[in-house]
Design a protein around this motif. Structure first.
Motif, PDB file in Angstrom:
ATOM      1  N   GLU A   1      52.249  20.181  49.839  1.00 28.51           N
ATOM      2  CA  GLU A   1      51.167  21.038  50.404  1.00 28.51           C
ATOM      3  C   GLU A   1      50.473  20.225  51.446  1.00 28.51           C
ATOM      4  OE1 GLU A   1      52.289  24.010  48.871  1.00 28.51           O
ATOM      5  OE2 GLU A   1      50.303  24.468  48.849  1.00 28.51           O
TER       6      GLU A   1
ATOM      7  N   SER B   1      52.739  20.136  54.492  1.00 24.78           N
ATOM      8  CA  SER B   1      53.073  21.486  54.885  1.00 24.78           C
ATOM      9  C   SER B   1      51.930  21.837  56.214  1.00 24.78           C
ATOM     10  CB  SER B   1      53.450  22.367  54.076  1.00 24.78           C
ATOM     11  OG  SER B   1      54.749  22.402  53.101  1.00 24.78           O
ATOM     12  N   ALA B   2      50.590  21.599  55.670  1.00 29.35           N
ATOM     13  CA  ALA B   2      49.592  21.940  56.198  1.00 29.35           C
ATOM     14  C   ALA B   2      49.331  21.117  57.495  1.00 29.35           C
ATOM     15  CB  ALA B   2      48.308  21.600  55.274  1.00 29.35           C
ATOM     16  N   LYS B   3      49.767  19.811  57.431  1.00 26.92           N
ATOM     17  CA  LYS B   3      49.706  18.830  58.498  1.00 26.92           C
ATOM     18  C   LYS B   3      50.888  19.483  59.645  1.00 26.92           C
ATOM     19  CE  LYS B   3      51.040  14.782  58.234  1.00 26.92           C
ATOM     20  NZ  LYS B   3      51.324  13.394  57.798  1.00 26.92           N
TER      21      LYS B   3
ATOM     22  N   TRP C   1      52.424  22.238  59.732  1.00 25.65           N
ATOM     23  CA  TRP C   1      52.300  23.530  60.527  1.00 25.65           C
ATOM     24  C   TRP C   1      51.310  23.509  61.566  1.00 25.65           C
ATOM     25  CZ3 TRP C   1      54.147  27.610  61.844  1.00 25.65           C
ATOM     26  CH2 TRP C   1      53.630  28.929  62.075  1.00 25.65           C
ATOM     27  N   ALA C   2      50.145  22.890  61.396  1.00 22.43           N
ATOM     28  CA  ALA C   2      49.158  22.484  62.622  1.00 22.43           C
ATOM     29  C   ALA C   2      49.592  22.118  63.630  1.00 22.43           C
ATOM     30  CB  ALA C   2      48.224  21.660  61.961  1.00 22.43           C
TER      31      ALA C   2
ATOM     32  N   TYR D   1      40.729  36.115  45.763  1.00 13.13           N
ATOM     33  CA  TYR D   1      39.738  35.116  46.550  1.00 13.13           C
ATOM     34  C   TYR D   1      40.414  34.762  47.856  1.00 13.13           C
ATOM     35  CZ  TYR D   1      37.535  30.594  47.914  1.00 13.13           C
ATOM     36  OH  TYR D   1      36.866  29.816  48.642  1.00 13.13           O
ATOM     37  N   LEU D   2      41.631  34.635  47.969  1.00 15.68           N
ATOM     38  CA  LEU D   2      42.086  34.221  49.392  1.00 15.68           C
ATOM     39  C   LEU D   2      42.034  35.438  50.418  1.00 15.68           C
ATOM     40  CD1 LEU D   2      45.226  32.380  48.217  1.00 15.68           C
ATOM     41  CD2 LEU D   2      43.401  31.331  49.526  1.00 15.68           C
TER      42      LEU D   2
ATOM     43  N   MET E   1      37.901  25.060  48.628  1.00 10.52           N
ATOM     44  CA  MET E   1      39.440  25.191  48.474  1.00 10.52           C
ATOM     45  C   MET E   1      39.774  25.779  46.694  1.00 10.52           C
ATOM     46  SD  MET E   1      40.099  21.392  49.938  1.00 10.52           S
ATOM     47  CE  MET E   1      38.816  20.527  49.965  1.00 10.52           C
TER      48      MET E   1
ATOM     49  N   GLU F   1      44.815  23.608  46.628  1.00  7.30           N
ATOM     50  CA  GLU F   1      44.375  23.182  47.754  1.00  7.30           C
ATOM     51  C   GLU F   1      43.716  21.662  47.614  1.00  7.30           C
ATOM     52  OE1 GLU F   1      44.035  27.341  50.349  1.00  7.30           O
ATOM     53  OE2 GLU F   1      42.472  26.497  49.090  1.00  7.30           O
TER      54      GLU F   1
ATOM     55  N   TYR G   1      39.621  19.747  56.317  1.00 11.32           N
ATOM     56  CA  TYR G   1      40.892  19.840  55.448  1.00 11.32           C
ATOM     57  C   TYR G   1      41.054  21.192  54.920  1.00 11.32           C
ATOM     58  CZ  TYR G   1      44.649  18.319  52.389  1.00 11.32           C
ATOM     59  OH  TYR G   1      45.832  17.896  51.843  1.00 11.32           O
TER      60      TYR G   1
ATOM     61  N   LYS H   1      42.622  23.385  57.728  1.00 11.53           N
ATOM     62  CA  LYS H   1      44.119  23.086  57.927  1.00 11.53           C
ATOM     63  C   LYS H   1      44.947  23.699  56.712  1.00 11.53           C
ATOM     64  CE  LYS H   1      44.890  19.401  60.524  1.00 11.53           C
ATOM     65  NZ  LYS H   1      44.926  17.909  60.948  1.00 11.53           N
ATOM     66  N   ILE H   2      44.578  23.430  55.572  1.00 15.36           N
ATOM     67  CA  ILE H   2      45.567  23.680  54.331  1.00 15.36           C
ATOM     68  C   ILE H   2      45.364  25.350  54.234  1.00 15.36           C
ATOM     69  CG2 ILE H   2      44.068  23.374  52.525  1.00 15.36           C
ATOM     70  CD1 ILE H   2      46.406  21.891  51.147  1.00 15.36           C
ATOM     71  N   ARG H   3      44.303  25.733  54.604  1.00 18.56           N
ATOM     72  CA  ARG H   3      44.362  27.365  54.345  1.00 18.56           C
ATOM     73  C   ARG H   3      45.138  28.086  55.311  1.00 18.56           C
ATOM     74  NH1 ARG H   3      40.263  30.216  51.724  1.00 18.56           N
ATOM     75  NH2 ARG H   3      40.486  28.372  50.283  1.00 18.56           N
TER      76      ARG H   3
ATOM     77  N   TRP I   1      47.900  26.943  55.984  1.00 17.46           N
ATOM     78  CA  TRP I   1      49.356  26.827  55.294  1.00 17.46           C
ATOM     79  C   TRP I   1      49.485  28.075  54.173  1.00 17.46           C
ATOM     80  CZ3 TRP I   1      54.194  26.870  54.466  1.00 17.46           C
ATOM     81  CH2 TRP I   1      54.477  26.488  53.284  1.00 17.46           C
ATOM     82  N   THR I   2      48.351  27.992  53.307  1.00 12.84           N
ATOM     83  CA  THR I   2      48.250  28.902  52.146  1.00 12.84           C
ATOM     84  C   THR I   2      48.514  30.385  52.609  1.00 12.84           C
ATOM     85  OG1 THR I   2      46.859  27.240  50.871  1.00 12.84           O
ATOM     86  CG2 THR I   2      46.943  29.647  49.923  1.00 12.84           C
TER      87      THR I   2
END
Lengths: 365, 365
Positions: free
Chosen positions: A286, A289-291, A293-294, A359-360, B124, B128, B344, B347-349, B351-352
């Motif tokens: 995770e 992927s986050a890093k 993707w940015a 939530y998301l 998060m 996350e 954080y 960035k991670i959201r 991707w989510t």
């Protein structure tokens, strides 16, 4: 994830069927056992220094050696050493290696029921599937499948939700999939073939060129965590969201005879170190992927994220259901596993829908 | 989750400030240490046999004792024994207990920076936040906060995404929150007060009656995993989705002086057993929520799932941002943690959004 299958010819070992050595004897180690050092050899599918996937056995090794105060020594051989990335099952079954790190669905040619323990199209996400493995009967079913080969399989880390792949053109209807040349191996490839696409096997090293030159129209790999280094975002404008591997879990394999020869404390250290490394690999996936993707978005702001339209999913899901039905009819244990997964998914997805999903969605309006 | 805070008067222990004993000495255990048995006392916030939360220290105990072949003995005292559920921090700080199992945000009155390591409103999700703890600098920040008390804090298991609570009436606008009497403690309670609601403290044993008789109009508890036994679904028709604790993580506390007196192998066993139990608690929470939600829906098919409308979230989020800004301005370490979490999450959201969220939405159309 099934990236190198087609690149390598499977070495087949001729091994007589091994008995099921599993026993639940929880004796305390003898004084002799307490002082003995056990060296366990682990064969992994991945090449040396393969990121994330390959970091997991290394993390396991460090944990197991430290917790056992050196009574366990783990020696890791990568594919560079043993030359047979898809020989792991046979290596561990025969006892040539004591442990393996690979993915269960690679063994579907040997036993169709190994297919179900990595990730199924339209199946559970990682956090849903982890609950199934630990509390929903998943581990017990996996034990049932592997015990007859003298093996134990333990979760080996998740790559997270895999992306649907890189496409040269947008997919607006099922007609756009007809004749589409796509690198998509495994069960998902069979589903794609069922709706008229043309799954093609191309070795990983040639994928970039094949996509660039139009030998293929699309390909799936993993997700930003490992796609960035492949460079597909430079040549294919559409990045599709996933459906075919919503929570790909790798596996540790353990030779049961060797496992049963260990004292109880080292058995628990072994399994705990595997599971903890596996959970942490999901965190790492995770994170990466986050890093990545940015980074991709920054360097190539025009990457277009797309999701197949509903009629395309309907057709793919119908093909999936048809293939699963065939599987269930052909094998009673397949039927048992498919039913367990289907029922569990229905129940846990209803919860996901009102918790994380709600939530998301409420926060991204 | 903060269920019994208001029911119990915090026992305060008069303890001189403890030094920071942390050191990174990775010596091998001496032969004497190898044979020595260490008995560690753990105090938990929960009453005896409290499900899920209380199962986690039990799982930890079993793992630690088995992996150490009995060289670690863990003795668990529940609140029934030590009578001070919110005394855990002081117990472990003073060395009266070696270990604790509780939740970090209970200590915000002692140190505001402990607030950030459980779950933050609009923050998060569990998967996350686990990535943040392991790879995004979360553990390091938590170490920074706890080291000055001679303590180490380790993830202690997630309850998953907590539901927004049970309401007698629908919330259609921010006006519906004005004057609303709601049991919602902690930072989320402060946010609710900021938009005009009236957070009220009521002891857990009286919640059902208070909601039934209209003493309060709404309450939040946890989620289906632990709400079912409380029976709220029988008397409040609206069940709101969550926003205030999207991934509540409990904590293990460790007395650093005691930790540093252990040989390296037992230190690693201790921390690994804690982390593995924590990851598995998240699986258990998801499993129990799924199972209990199915039961609730079957017995009470008219439960109405609702999500606050966007203008309500906008107001709550504005209040949240205002309170966080105040916190950041008052304390440099708070500022550092808030910035780490905010960056954080962003960035991670992203991707989510293209992985799990896109997948879940595509399958629920």
């Amino acid at each position: 994830m099934k990236k190198t299958i087609q690149a390598i010819i499977l070495l087949t070992f001729s091994i007589s069927a091994t008995a099921n050595w599993f026993n639940d004897d929880k004796q305390k180690p003898t004084q002799q056992q307490e002082q003995k050092t056990y060296t366990l050899k682990l064969a992994e599918t991945w090449p040396s220094n393969f990121p994330i996937f390959g970091d997991t056995p290394k993390k396991f090794k460090k944990l197991a050696e430290t917790m056992s105060n050196g009574r366990l020594k783990i020696r890791i051989d990568s594919k560079n050493k043993h030359k047979a990335p898809f020989g792991i099952f046979d290596f561990v079954k025969s006892g040539q290696y004591d442990l393996g790190h690979s993915a269960s669905y690679y063994w579907k040619g040997k036993d169709i029921n190994t297919l179900f323990f990595t990730s199924m199209p339209f199946g559970m996400t990682t956090f849903e599937q982890h609950a199934w493995f630990e509390y929903g009967g998943g581990q017990e079913l996996m034990d049932k499948v592997y015990a007859k080969y003298g093996l134990k399989s333990i979760i080996g880390g998740s790559s997270g939700n895999q992306m649907g792949g890189w496409f040269q053109k947008e997919i607006n209807s099922i007609a756009d999939l007809k004749g589409l040349k796509m690198r998509i191996p495994g069960f998902a490839g069979e589903i794609m073939a069922e709706v008229g696409a043309k799954p093609i096997n191309i070795s990983p090293g040639e994928l970039y060129t094949a996509l660039d030159r139009g030998t293929i129209d699309a390909l799936e790999w993993i997700g930003p965590s490992l796609d960035l280094r492949m460079g597909f975002h430079k040549i294919a404008p559409y990045y599709y969201t996933g459906w075919h591997e919503p929570g790909s879990e790798l596996q540790f394999l353990v030779n049961l005879k060797k496992y049963n020869s260990l004292p109880k404390d080292l058995q628990t250290i072994l399994i705990s170190a595997m599971k903890l490394s596996a959970y942490q690999m999901y965190d790492q996936s995770e994170h990466e992927s986050a890093k990545n993707w940015a980074t991709m978005k920054k360097d190539y702001p025009n990457i277009k994220i797309r999701t197949f339209p509903k009629p395309v999913f309907d057709a793919l899901r119908a093909a999936n259901d048809k293939l699963l039905k065939k599987l269930a009819a052909s094998n009673p244990l397949s039927k048992e596993i498919i039913e367990s997964q289907t029922n569990y998914l229905r129940k846990i997805r209803a919860w996901t829908a009102i918790s994380d999903q709600a939530y998301l969605n409420s926060q991204s309006k």
